[in-house]
Design an enzyme around this catalytic site. Structure first.
Site, PDB file in Angstrom:
ATOM      1  N   CYS A 164      30.665  26.218  60.750  1.00 17.76           N
ATOM      2  CA  CYS A 164      31.077  26.245  59.346  1.00 17.76           C
ATOM      3  C   CYS A 164      32.527  25.779  59.240  1.00 17.76           C
ATOM      4  CB  CYS A 164      30.948  27.658  58.779  1.00 17.76           C
ATOM      5  SG  CYS A 164      31.349  27.752  57.003  1.00 17.76           S
ATOM      6  N   ASP A 203      34.714  27.097  57.552  1.00 13.50           N
ATOM      7  CA  ASP A 203      35.544  28.279  57.299  1.00 13.50           C
ATOM      8  C   ASP A 203      36.731  28.342  58.266  1.00 13.50           C
ATOM      9  OD1 ASP A 203      36.450  31.109  57.411  1.00 13.50           O
ATOM     10  OD2 ASP A 203      34.783  31.420  56.025  1.00 13.50           O
ATOM     11  N   ARG A 255      38.353  30.695  59.348  1.00 16.12           N
ATOM     12  CA  ARG A 255      38.404  31.858  60.249  1.00 16.12           C
ATOM     13  C   ARG A 255      37.548  31.701  61.496  1.00 16.12           C
ATOM     14  NH1 ARG A 255      36.428  35.827  55.665  1.00 16.12           N
ATOM     15  NH2 ARG A 255      35.080  33.999  55.457  1.00 16.12           N
ATOM     16  N   HIS A 299      28.373  32.260  60.641  1.00 17.72           N
ATOM     17  CA  HIS A 299      29.204  33.465  60.682  1.00 17.72           C
ATOM     18  C   HIS A 299      28.855  34.376  59.517  1.00 17.72           C
ATOM     19  CE1 HIS A 299      32.060  32.319  57.370  1.00 17.72           C
ATOM     20  NE2 HIS A 299      31.561  31.135  57.657  1.00 17.72           N
ATOM     21  N   CYS A 350      29.877  34.519  55.134  1.00 19.93           N
ATOM     22  CA  CYS A 350      30.085  33.093  54.891  1.00 19.93           C
ATOM     23  C   CYS A 350      30.082  32.833  53.377  1.00 19.93           C
ATOM     24  CB  CYS A 350      28.966  32.285  55.563  1.00 19.93           C
ATOM     25  SG  CYS A 350      29.105  30.500  55.297  1.00 19.93           S
TER      26      CYS A 350
HETATM   27 CO    CO Z   1      31.001  29.804  56.229  1.00 23.81          CO
END
Ligand code: CO
Length: 212
Positions: free
Chosen positions: A42, A44, A46, A98, A101
């Site tokens: 992803c 993302d 993090r 994750h 999300c």
């Molecule tokens: Co995500």
């Protein structure tokens, strides 16, 4: 210091640290790459692939998009997968989702976001495919977690449905496909699903290849 300036500043310190530990750290990687793993994750912030796995430069070939999707008409992801499979000859492809999300959460909602609704519509399809299981889960957060897992598993199935992945299985007996999920709260990765080379999907998606 501005956040973008801090990155450039940190880069210089990072180069120094790497060179102190290994003087040929950059020169040995300068000419080519030979990663054994393709990571599809992803976007993302993090879930940085190298950071959470302790991988060094040169170890992971990486593709990231919102909600770590493998879509059959996405030439970006398909180009990455084809290059990794046919040129780099990677041994493993890992789809890593994750928990918590934002993409999956948005797909579960009915909010208007414009273009991104179309991208995340693929996740709504997965919800519909598993509606009986998901609707039976009490609590939205738990349902969200399960959809994060089911999304990873479906993307691994998508990989197994890609014609040139099946071709690589037949020709070279690789890559192995993996589905993992990253727990934002603990930092731990969980192994969800594994598909061995040659473990073909539903017959509808199986391709036959000419001898070459
Ligand atoms: Co995500």
């Amino acid at each position: 210091m501005d956040s973008h300036k801090r990155l450039l500043f940190n880069n210089q310190a990072w180069v120094q640290r790497k060179l102190e530990a290994r003087p040929d750290f950059f020169t040995r990687l300068a000419d080519n790459q030979n990663p054994e793993i393709l990571w599809i994750g992803c976007a993302d912030s993090r879930v940085p692939a190298e950071e959470v796995t302790g991988a060094d430069p040169g170890e992971l070939f990486v593709h990231r998009n919102i909600a770590n999707l493998v879509i059959h008409t996405d030439f970006n992801a398909l180009s990455v997968i084809e290059y990794a499979t046919e040129v780099l000859h990677v041994k493993h492809i890992i789809v890593c989702g994750h928990y918590n999300c934002g993409g999956i959460r948005t797909a579960m909602s009915h909010r208007y976001f414009g273009l991104i609704n179309n991208w995340l519509r693929h996740v709504k399809d997965i919800y519909r495919l598993h509606a009986a299981e998901l609707d039976a889960i009490v609590g939205e957060e738990r349902r969200l977690e399960r959809l994060c897992e089911l999304n990873v598993e479906e993307q691994v199935h998508h990989l197994a449905q890609v014609s040139f992945v099946q071709r690589a299985w037949q020709k070279e007996g690789r890559p192995m496909l993996h589905g993992w999920v990253y727990d934002i709260h603990t930092g731990l990765l969980k192994d969800l699903i594994k598909v061995n080379p040659g473990q073909l999907p539903h017959p509808t998606y199986v391709y036959e290849f000419p001898e070459d």
